[in-house]
Design a protein around this motif. Structure first.
Motif, PDB file in Angstrom:
ATOM      1  N   GLY A  37       0.804  -1.201   0.000  1.00 25.42           N
ATOM      2  CA  GLY A  37       0.000   0.000   0.000  1.00 25.42           C
ATOM      3  C   GLY A  37       0.844   1.261   0.000  1.00 25.42           C
ATOM      4  N   ARG A  38       0.173   2.396   0.032  1.00 25.69           N
ATOM      5  CA  ARG A  38       0.867   3.673   0.054  1.00 25.69           C
ATOM      6  C   ARG A  38       1.540   3.863   1.407  1.00 25.69           C
ATOM      7  NH1 ARG A  38      -0.702   6.994  -4.510  1.00 25.69           N
ATOM      8  NH2 ARG A  38       0.508   8.687  -3.573  1.00 25.69           N
ATOM      9  N   ALA A  39       2.791   4.281   1.383  1.00 23.14           N
ATOM     10  CA  ALA A  39       3.568   4.417   2.617  1.00 23.14           C
ATOM     11  C   ALA A  39       2.935   5.425   3.572  1.00 23.14           C
ATOM     12  CB  ALA A  39       5.006   4.825   2.278  1.00 23.14           C
ATOM     13  N   GLU A  40       2.405   6.531   3.026  1.00 25.51           N
ATOM     14  CA  GLU A  40       1.819   7.546   3.908  1.00 25.51           C
ATOM     15  C   GLU A  40       0.581   7.019   4.622  1.00 25.51           C
ATOM     16  OE1 GLU A  40       0.579   8.899  -0.343  1.00 25.51           O
ATOM     17  OE2 GLU A  40       2.111   7.654   0.618  1.00 25.51           O
ATOM     18  N   ALA A  41      -0.171   6.131   3.946  1.00 26.94           N
ATOM     19  CA  ALA A  41      -1.352   5.542   4.583  1.00 26.94           C
ATOM     20  C   ALA A  41      -0.938   4.628   5.736  1.00 26.94           C
ATOM     21  CB  ALA A  41      -2.177   4.772   3.557  1.00 26.94           C
ATOM     22  N   SER A  42       0.080   3.811   5.502  1.00 24.66           N
ATOM     23  CA  SER A  42       0.561   2.907   6.552  1.00 24.66           C
ATOM     24  C   SER A  42       1.162   3.676   7.720  1.00 24.66           C
ATOM     25  CB  SER A  42       1.596   1.935   5.975  1.00 24.66           C
ATOM     26  OG  SER A  42       1.019   1.083   5.004  1.00 24.66           O
ATOM     27  N   MET A  43       1.925   4.712   7.415  1.00 22.60           N
ATOM     28  CA  MET A  43       2.559   5.486   8.489  1.00 22.60           C
ATOM     29  C   MET A  43       1.518   6.244   9.312  1.00 22.60           C
ATOM     30  SD  MET A  43       5.652   4.614   8.359  1.00 22.60           S
ATOM     31  CE  MET A  43       5.198   3.066   7.562  1.00 22.60           C
TER      32      MET A  43
END
Length: 573
Positions: free
Chosen positions: A264-270
């Motif tokens: 997934g998108r890194a910003e979503a996971s972070m």
């Protein structure tokens, strides 16, 4: 003339509103085909002759996901039924309501290794939500009704009704049509409105400094997109999704960060990791979304979970406020409670932080490279070339991961992908089913060369049946996702994944009678799509991709979300 068991099957399906059946006939389901001949001739039913039973199940699955109503497929006994398994377990893992009617050998030889006999109940027992073998003609009307009831209530899922050939041929003089289903021991999950828990959920969201909403498949099936958006906007809560939950949230909403998880998108996971309260809507918390349950527990956040299935709240870790039932109903209750309690926290700092995450990681996503077509820009080109409400399916592989990160879903229920099972070959037949369900929509299959070849023979069905779907094939001549893992995490020991020059996808498409395009520029991609839409016929657009292109972000095998890899490790810092 007395009706046969096969005629009861057909009439029972019609009573459930069925108008389309995907399948392949054989000896043991042939009586059903004979029974619905007149229904085909007068236009009350449509049969779509697929080229493989796996694709029949995928097409029924795509029909269900696009329409919100059960898709129906049929197969003969033995190999016909066993060929359905992959498609049915795909629907099971993704909570899609598919009803399969399978033929079976006559009752007198069941269990005696008869020709084309398979233990259908045993095989499907753990691959579907429910399977039943009907051995009494009088039970046919009830079990067809029961099948649709089971498939659509609680967590949706696939159901198999197995009917011996002699039961189909038997005649009956007294048909009793059931007014309601009756399945002994089956009790659909109920919506439980616990006012104490609802108020507690509202308080957690209001008091949180960094709240977030995670939307999953259940958000799609409950049609709760409006409620999620309302709650998000009411409290200023950022939203993320699971991969199948991508279809729940419009990606142009300023508070949506994208799909989180393994690819997934890194910003979503972070953002999910940094949050101090998470409202989970209709997600089962699979290991593709939360790659480490310990990692989530370590964040010490409060978890609120809405799910139709109570067992989901017990699978991973302790949920602070579990709410069971229809997400749409429960979200309305939470919204009412929030309005009653009143907003207390200012989320301005959290929204600013989320924007920082988005801006930071965007530097890794959108690079161009001379002489090469980049996946993100291919997807952007396709997005700009098709209507906002076009339906997109995917196969499984790198192209699916690129779609997870870069494809913009703008309307609910317009992104269909095999996520729980990761079934290669899902894309094309699912697109065909979606197009049958929503003939007014443009339907595009985003596929890979390896995935497309799993079920690409069903392009013949699309041509014969005039199902105008567009397949865009990301052609890198390799099983890209497997190759990527071998290259990055197995000491570059790349083995068993690279294809030769066969086939030529343009010639293959033309051999089937479809349009074929070789798009080697972004302009050619756009032009090919416009032609395919205008001509309104099946089309294949082959797009060359560099074999070395990676699907990023990713994680090392078994890795945690905070170990996300966002740049090509082969190129250094």
């Amino acid at each position: 003339m007395l009706p046969s068991g096969a005629r009861l099957v057909v009439d029972a399906l019609k009573r459930e509103g069925v108008s389309t059946i995907f399948g392949i006939p054989g000896l043991t389901n042939m009586p059903i085909y004979d029974a619905f001949l007149e229904d085909l001739q007068n236009g009350e039913l449509r049969h779509v002759l697929m080229r493989h039973e796996q694709a029949a199940a995928h097409a029924a699955d795509g029909y269900a996901r696009a329409s919100g109503k059960p898709g129906v497929c049929t197969a003969t006994s033995g190999p016909g039924a066993t060929n359905l398994v992959t498609g049915m377990v795909t629907a099971y893992w993704d909570s899609s309501p598919v009803v399969a009617i399978t033929g079976q050998v006559v009752r007198s030889v069941i269990g005696k290794m008869a020709f084309q006999e398979a233990d259908t109940p045993g095989i499907f027992a753990n691959a579907t939500k429910y399977v039943v073998q009907v051995k009494n003609i009088h039970e046919i009307p009830l079990w067809i009704k029961n099948a649709f009831f089971i498939a659509t209530t609680g967590r949706p899922g696939p159901v198999v009704v197995d009917i011996p050939r002699d039961v189909q041929l038997e005649k009956v003089d007294d048909v009793k049509w059931p007014e309601k289903p009756n399945v002994k021991g089956y009790r659909p999950f109920r919506t439980i409105i616990d006012t104490v828990k609802i108020k507690r959920a509202a308080e957690i969201l209001i008091e949180a400094e960094r709240p977030i909403i995670l939307a999953g498949t259940g958000a799609v099936w409950s049609n709760s997109t409006p409620e999620i958006l309302e709650l998000s906007e009411l409290l200023g809560i950022p939203m993320v999704s699971t991969l199948p939950g991508k279809s729940a949230i419009p990606h142009d909403h300023p508070l949506f960060l994208g799909a989180m998880g393994y690819y997934g998108r890194a910003e979503a996971s972070m953002a999910a990791l940094e949050s101090d309260a998470m409202l989970i809507v209709g997600a089962r918390l699979s290991d593709r979304t939360f790659t480490s349950y310990d990692e989530m527990v370590e964040t010490r956040k409060k978890f609120i979970m809405i799910n139709i299935d109570p067992t989901d709240s017990e699978r991973a870790f302790k949920i602070d406020v579990p709410l069971y039932g229809d997400a749409k109903v429960l979200l309305r209750e939470i919204i009412s409670a929030v309005r009653l309690v009143g907003r207390k926290k200012d989320n301005t700092a959290w929204i600013r932080r989320v924007k920082e995450l988005r801006d930071y990681y965007s530097q890794y996503y959108y690079h161009e490279e001379d002489g090469k077509l980049k996946p993100w820009k291919i997807l952007k080109t396709i997005r700009n070339a098709i209507p906002r409400d076009a339906i997109v399916t995917t196969g499984v592989g790198q192209h699916q991961m690129w779609s997870e990160v870069f494809w913009e879903v703008l309307e609910p229920r317009t992104f269909l992908s095999s996520t729980g099972m990761g079934t290669m070959g899902f894309g094309l037949p699912a697109a065909m089913g979606a197009k049958m369900a929503r003939p007014d929509k443009v339907v595009v299959d985003l596929d890979g060369d390896g995935s497309f070849l799993m079920t690409g023979n069903n392009l013949a069905t699309a041509v014969d049946e005039h199902i105008p779907v567009i397949a865009v094939i990301f052609d890198n001549r390799t099983l890209g996702l497997v190759r990527q893992v071998q290259d990055l995490f197995q000491s570059k020991r790349v083995v068993g994944v690279d294809y030769g020059p066969s086939p030529d996808f343009v010639k293959l498409a033309e051999a089937y009678g479809a349009l074929g395009f070789n798009a080697t520029s972004y302009d050619e991609i756009s032009r090919s799509i416009n032609i395919a839409i205008k001509e309104n016929v099946p089309a294949v657009i082959r797009v060359p991709i560099d074999k070395e292109e990676l699907a990023l972000p990713t994680l090392p095998p078994g890795g945690k979300l905070k170990q996300v890899i966002v740049r090509d490790p082969r190129k250094g810092s």
